[in-house]
Scaffold this motif. Structure first.
Motif, PDB file in Angstrom:
ATOM      1  N   ILE A  39       0.836  -1.201   0.000  1.00  0.00           N
ATOM      2  CA  ILE A  39       0.000   0.000   0.000  1.00  0.00           C
ATOM      3  C   ILE A  39       0.873   1.254   0.000  1.00  0.00           C
ATOM      4  N   GLN A  40       1.921   1.254   0.806  1.00  0.00           N
ATOM      5  CA  GLN A  40       2.813   2.418   0.857  1.00  0.00           C
ATOM      6  C   GLN A  40       3.523   2.627  -0.480  1.00  0.00           C
ATOM      7  N   ARG A  41       3.898   1.530  -1.138  1.00  0.00           N
ATOM      8  CA  ARG A  41       4.514   1.657  -2.470  1.00  0.00           C
ATOM      9  C   ARG A  41       3.521   2.241  -3.471  1.00  0.00           C
ATOM     10  N   GLN A  42       2.279   1.834  -3.371  1.00  0.00           N
ATOM     11  CA  GLN A  42       1.260   2.350  -4.283  1.00  0.00           C
ATOM     12  C   GLN A  42       1.001   3.837  -4.028  1.00  0.00           C
ATOM     13  N   LEU A  43       1.008   4.238  -2.763  1.00  0.00           N
ATOM     14  CA  LEU A  43       0.855   5.662  -2.453  1.00  0.00           C
ATOM     15  C   LEU A  43       2.000   6.469  -3.044  1.00  0.00           C
ATOM     16  N   ALA A  44       3.209   5.940  -2.944  1.00  0.00           N
ATOM     17  CA  ALA A  44       4.365   6.622  -3.533  1.00  0.00           C
ATOM     18  C   ALA A  44       4.237   6.676  -5.053  1.00  0.00           C
ATOM     19  N   ALA A  45       3.734   5.611  -5.656  1.00  0.00           N
ATOM     20  CA  ALA A  45       3.563   5.583  -7.111  1.00  0.00           C
ATOM     21  C   ALA A  45       2.524   6.615  -7.559  1.00  0.00           C
ATOM     22  N   VAL A  46       1.490   6.806  -6.755  1.00  0.00           N
ATOM     23  CA  VAL A  46       0.480   7.819  -7.076  1.00  0.00           C
ATOM     24  C   VAL A  46       1.125   9.203  -7.066  1.00  0.00           C
ATOM     25  N   ASP A  47       1.951   9.479  -6.049  1.00  0.00           N
ATOM     26  CA  ASP A  47       2.644  10.770  -5.979  1.00  0.00           C
ATOM     27  C   ASP A  47       3.574  10.973  -7.178  1.00  0.00           C
ATOM     28  N   GLU A  48       4.296   9.911  -7.531  1.00  0.00           N
ATOM     29  CA  GLU A  48       5.219  10.010  -8.676  1.00  0.00           C
ATOM     30  C   GLU A  48       4.453  10.268  -9.970  1.00  0.00           C
ATOM     31  N   ALA A  49       3.336   9.587 -10.142  1.00  0.00           N
ATOM     32  CA  ALA A  49       2.535   9.780 -11.358  1.00  0.00           C
ATOM     33  C   ALA A  49       1.974  11.200 -11.407  1.00  0.00           C
ATOM     34  N   HIS A  50       1.595  11.726 -10.268  1.00  0.00           N
ATOM     35  CA  HIS A  50       1.076  13.105 -10.229  1.00  0.00           C
ATOM     36  C   HIS A  50       2.184  14.092 -10.576  1.00  0.00           C
ATOM     37  N   TRP A  67      -6.261   4.343  -1.218  1.00  0.00           N
ATOM     38  CA  TRP A  67      -5.116   3.626  -0.639  1.00  0.00           C
ATOM     39  C   TRP A  67      -5.007   3.874   0.861  1.00  0.00           C
ATOM     40  N   LEU A  68      -5.306   5.106   1.297  1.00  0.00           N
ATOM     41  CA  LEU A  68      -5.246   5.390   2.729  1.00  0.00           C
ATOM     42  C   LEU A  68      -6.337   4.658   3.489  1.00  0.00           C
ATOM     43  N   ASP A  69      -7.525   4.549   2.904  1.00  0.00           N
ATOM     44  CA  ASP A  69      -8.591   3.760   3.536  1.00  0.00           C
ATOM     45  C   ASP A  69      -8.143   2.320   3.726  1.00  0.00           C
ATOM     46  N   ARG A  70      -7.517   1.763   2.703  1.00  0.00           N
ATOM     47  CA  ARG A  70      -7.038   0.383   2.789  1.00  0.00           C
ATOM     48  C   ARG A  70      -5.926   0.261   3.827  1.00  0.00           C
ATOM     49  N   LEU A  71      -5.044   1.258   3.892  1.00  0.00           N
ATOM     50  CA  LEU A  71      -3.959   1.239   4.877  1.00  0.00           C
ATOM     51  C   LEU A  71      -4.512   1.292   6.291  1.00  0.00           C
ATOM     52  N   PHE A  72      -5.482   2.162   6.548  1.00  0.00           N
ATOM     53  CA  PHE A  72      -6.075   2.254   7.882  1.00  0.00           C
ATOM     54  C   PHE A  72      -6.789   0.958   8.254  1.00  0.00           C
ATOM     55  N   GLU A  73      -7.459   0.347   7.298  1.00  0.00           N
ATOM     56  CA  GLU A  73      -8.126  -0.932   7.553  1.00  0.00           C
ATOM     57  C   GLU A  73      -7.093  -2.020   7.852  1.00  0.00           C
ATOM     58  N   ALA A  74      -5.990  -2.015   7.130  1.00  0.00           N
ATOM     59  CA  ALA A  74      -4.926  -2.998   7.379  1.00  0.00           C
ATOM     60  C   ALA A  74      -4.363  -2.825   8.780  1.00  0.00           C
ATOM     61  N   GLN A  75      -4.152  -1.591   9.191  1.00  0.00           N
ATOM     62  CA  GLN A  75      -3.625  -1.341  10.533  1.00  0.00           C
ATOM     63  C   GLN A  75      -4.643  -1.743  11.597  1.00  0.00           C
ATOM     64  N   ARG A  76      -5.920  -1.476  11.351  1.00  0.00           N
ATOM     65  CA  ARG A  76      -6.960  -1.872  12.296  1.00  0.00           C
ATOM     66  C   ARG A  76      -7.014  -3.395  12.439  1.00  0.00           C
ATOM     67  N   ARG A  77      -6.926  -4.087  11.310  1.00  0.00           N
ATOM     68  CA  ARG A  77      -6.951  -5.553  11.331  1.00  0.00           C
ATOM     69  C   ARG A  77      -5.737  -6.116  12.064  1.00  0.00           C
ATOM     70  N   ARG A  78      -4.588  -5.512  11.844  1.00  0.00           N
ATOM     71  CA  ARG A  78      -3.364  -5.977  12.491  1.00  0.00           C
ATOM     72  C   ARG A  78      -3.463  -5.799  14.006  1.00  0.00           C
TER      73      ARG A  78
END
Length: 83
Positions: A39-50, A67-78
């Protein structure tokens, strides 16, 4: 499992195997879907594409929100031990 119940439920063995396989695939897919490093790599890729002009501000904001919604959900699940 006793001998009699083993013999009686033997025809269900293929079904149990399929259910186990589906459960295993689901767990694997969820682990990949909620992989924080990915997810963090994808967030970085979004910034690079922008920055490269490939995405508008609105597209970047929408993708980042997803991507941030998915990241927060991943952290909640963990934290809750779901993963």
């Amino acid at each position: 499992m006793g001998l009699l119940s083993g013999i009686v439920t033997l025809p269900l063995a293929p079904v149990r195997g399929v259910v186990w396989m589906i459960d295993h695939l689901k767990q694997h897919a969820e682990a990949q879907y909620y992989d924080t490093a990915l997810i963090q790599r994808q967030l970085a890729a979004v910034d690079e594409a922008h920055e490269a002009g490939e995405l508008t501000d609105q597209q970047r904001d929408e993708l980042q929100a997803e991507w941030l919604d998915r990241l927060f959900e991943a952290q909640r699940r963990r934290q809750s031990g779901e993963m």
